[in-house]
Design an enzyme around this catalytic site. Structure first.
Site, PDB file in Angstrom:
ATOM      1  CB  SER A 176       5.521  -1.934  11.770  1.00 30.40           C
ATOM      2  OG  SER A 176       5.073  -0.512  12.143  1.00 30.40           O
TER       3      SER A 176
ATOM      4  CG  ASN B  37      -1.425   1.325   1.315  1.00 30.44           C
ATOM      5  OD1 ASN B  37      -1.755   2.069   0.517  1.00 30.44           O
ATOM      6  ND2 ASN B  37      -2.096   1.428   2.622  1.00 30.44           N
ATOM      7  CD1 TRP B  38       3.657   1.072  -2.797  1.00 30.76           C
ATOM      8  CD2 TRP B  38       3.876   2.639  -4.341  1.00 30.76           C
ATOM      9  NE1 TRP B  38       4.670   0.645  -3.446  1.00 30.76           N
ATOM     10  CE2 TRP B  38       5.087   1.445  -4.279  1.00 30.76           C
ATOM     11  CE3 TRP B  38       4.268   3.602  -5.301  1.00 30.76           C
ATOM     12  CZ2 TRP B  38       5.931   1.499  -5.379  1.00 30.76           C
ATOM     13  CZ3 TRP B  38       5.335   3.557  -6.332  1.00 30.76           C
ATOM     14  CH2 TRP B  38       6.105   2.512  -6.378  1.00 30.76           C
ATOM     15  CE  LYS B  39       0.224   3.379   4.764  1.00 31.31           C
ATOM     16  NZ  LYS B  39       0.358   3.512   6.188  1.00 31.31           N
TER      17      LYS B  39
ATOM     18  N   GLY C 286       2.902  -1.234   4.050  1.00 36.25           N
ATOM     19  CA  GLY C 286       2.869   0.464   3.768  1.00 36.25           C
ATOM     20  C   GLY C 286       4.377   0.601   3.523  1.00 36.25           C
ATOM     21  N   GLY C 287       4.928   1.252   4.479  1.00 39.04           N
ATOM     22  CA  GLY C 287       6.510   1.900   4.111  1.00 39.04           C
ATOM     23  C   GLY C 287       7.378   1.022   3.336  1.00 39.04           C
TER      24      GLY C 287
ATOM     25  CD  GLU D  82      -2.872   5.231   6.885  1.00 39.25           C
ATOM     26  OE1 GLU D  82      -2.672   5.536   5.843  1.00 39.25           O
ATOM     27  OE2 GLU D  82      -1.930   5.100   7.508  1.00 39.25           O
TER      28      GLU D  82
ATOM     29  CG  HIS E  29      -5.784   1.696   5.303  1.00 41.22           C
ATOM     30  ND1 HIS E  29      -5.278   2.591   6.294  1.00 41.22           N
ATOM     31  CD2 HIS E  29      -4.500   0.733   5.085  1.00 41.22           C
ATOM     32  CE1 HIS E  29      -3.967   2.330   6.330  1.00 41.22           C
ATOM     33  NE2 HIS E  29      -3.569   1.511   5.739  1.00 41.22           N
TER      34      HIS E  29
ATOM     35  N   GLY F 283       2.947   2.045  10.605  1.00 41.22           N
ATOM     36  CA  GLY F 283       3.721   3.094  10.533  1.00 41.22           C
ATOM     37  C   GLY F 283       4.574   3.515  11.741  1.00 41.22           C
TER      38      GLY F 283
END
Ligand code: PEP
Length: 247
Positions: free
Chosen positions: A209, A10-12, A230-231, A95, A93, A169
């Site tokens: 994470s 997920n590159w957000k 994510g990251g 967010e 999600h 994150g």
């Protein structure tokens, strides 16, 4: 039948046209048997999907509107994502739930919209830190599962991601035992709704994470069928070992 694991990125709100070099490196380097999905920002879906055609990397959206079209300025429908070449879409999600007030009912409608457009819905659930501290993790996850996963869910049209909000994150993760507890609970909860045979087919991802250093041990937990990342999905150099850990 054994479940094929998934490594989903997920590159957000990250990535510009030049980021296609990371996709190229991922396509070139991805080996093993896991399914690989990258969900870039919507601006990159068409270019990424064209680039990834005939590769083992599938492309997904990060959200969709429940309606197919209409007066919804700034929104994208599942049909538009499919038209751009996406095969998956993340819905619910944390967010989106936090920043846009998305309820379980809204997430459920988005998952149904995804299916209408022929997309696989990656439905996210997960507790906040205060819910965990209050001992309500399984309560929250159970309520979100029942509220967000529509009755028409199948292993083919739905993937479920358990993402504790406090782990996203932050570099913090639940213990392996805590992950196992939630994933076992989700499998049992799905079995009570859909029957054991159907529930056994759902891929249940862990997210929060996940890094190259912890992916293998997390993916080895029973009922963990890969990760939503994510990251560590932004750079092929970080994501490729995670893909390998899912294989
Ligand atoms: C996510 O946003 O879905 C996520 C899991 O992020 P991160 O891997 O950066 O914690």
């Amino acid at each position: 039948m054994p479940r094929v694991k998934i490594a989903a990125g997920n590159w957000k709100m990250n990535g510009l046209a030049g980021s296609v070099s990371e996709l190229d490196a991922l396509i070139a380097g991805a080996a093993g048997g896991a399914e690989v999905v990258i969900c870039p920002p919507a601006t990159l879906i068409a270019a990424f999907a064209a680039r990834a055609r005939d590769s083992r990397v599938a492309i997904g959206g990060q959200d969709c509107h429940a309606a197919a079209s209409g007066a919804h300025t700034g929104d994208l429908s599942a049909e538009m994502l499919a038209d751009a070449g996406a095969s998956h879409v993340i819905v619910g999600h944390s967010e989106r739930r936090a920043d846009h007030g998305e309820s379980d009912a809204a997430v459920r409608a988005k998952a149904e919209a995804a299916w209408r457009a022929g997309l696989v819905a990656i439905i996210c659930v997960g507790e906040t830190e205060s819910s965990r501290d209050a001992g309500d993790t399984l309560g929250v996850v159970g309520r979100q599962l029942r509220g967000s996963v529509p009755g028409g869910a199948t292993a083919a049209n739905t993937v479920i991601a358990y993402e504790p909000v406090w782990a996203i994150g932050t570099g913090r993760t639940p213990t392996l035992a805590e992950i196992a507890e939630v994933h076992d609970f989700m499998r049992a909860d799905l079995a009570s709704r859909f029957g054991t045979g159907a529930a056994d087919g759902f891929r249940l991802l862990y997210g929060g994470s996940v890094k190259p250093t912890n992916a293998a041990e997390i993916f080895a937990v029973g009922n963990v069928d890969g990760g939503l990342v994510g990251g560590a999905s932004l750079k092929a150099g970080d994501f490729l070992p995670i893909v390998a850990a899912a294989s």
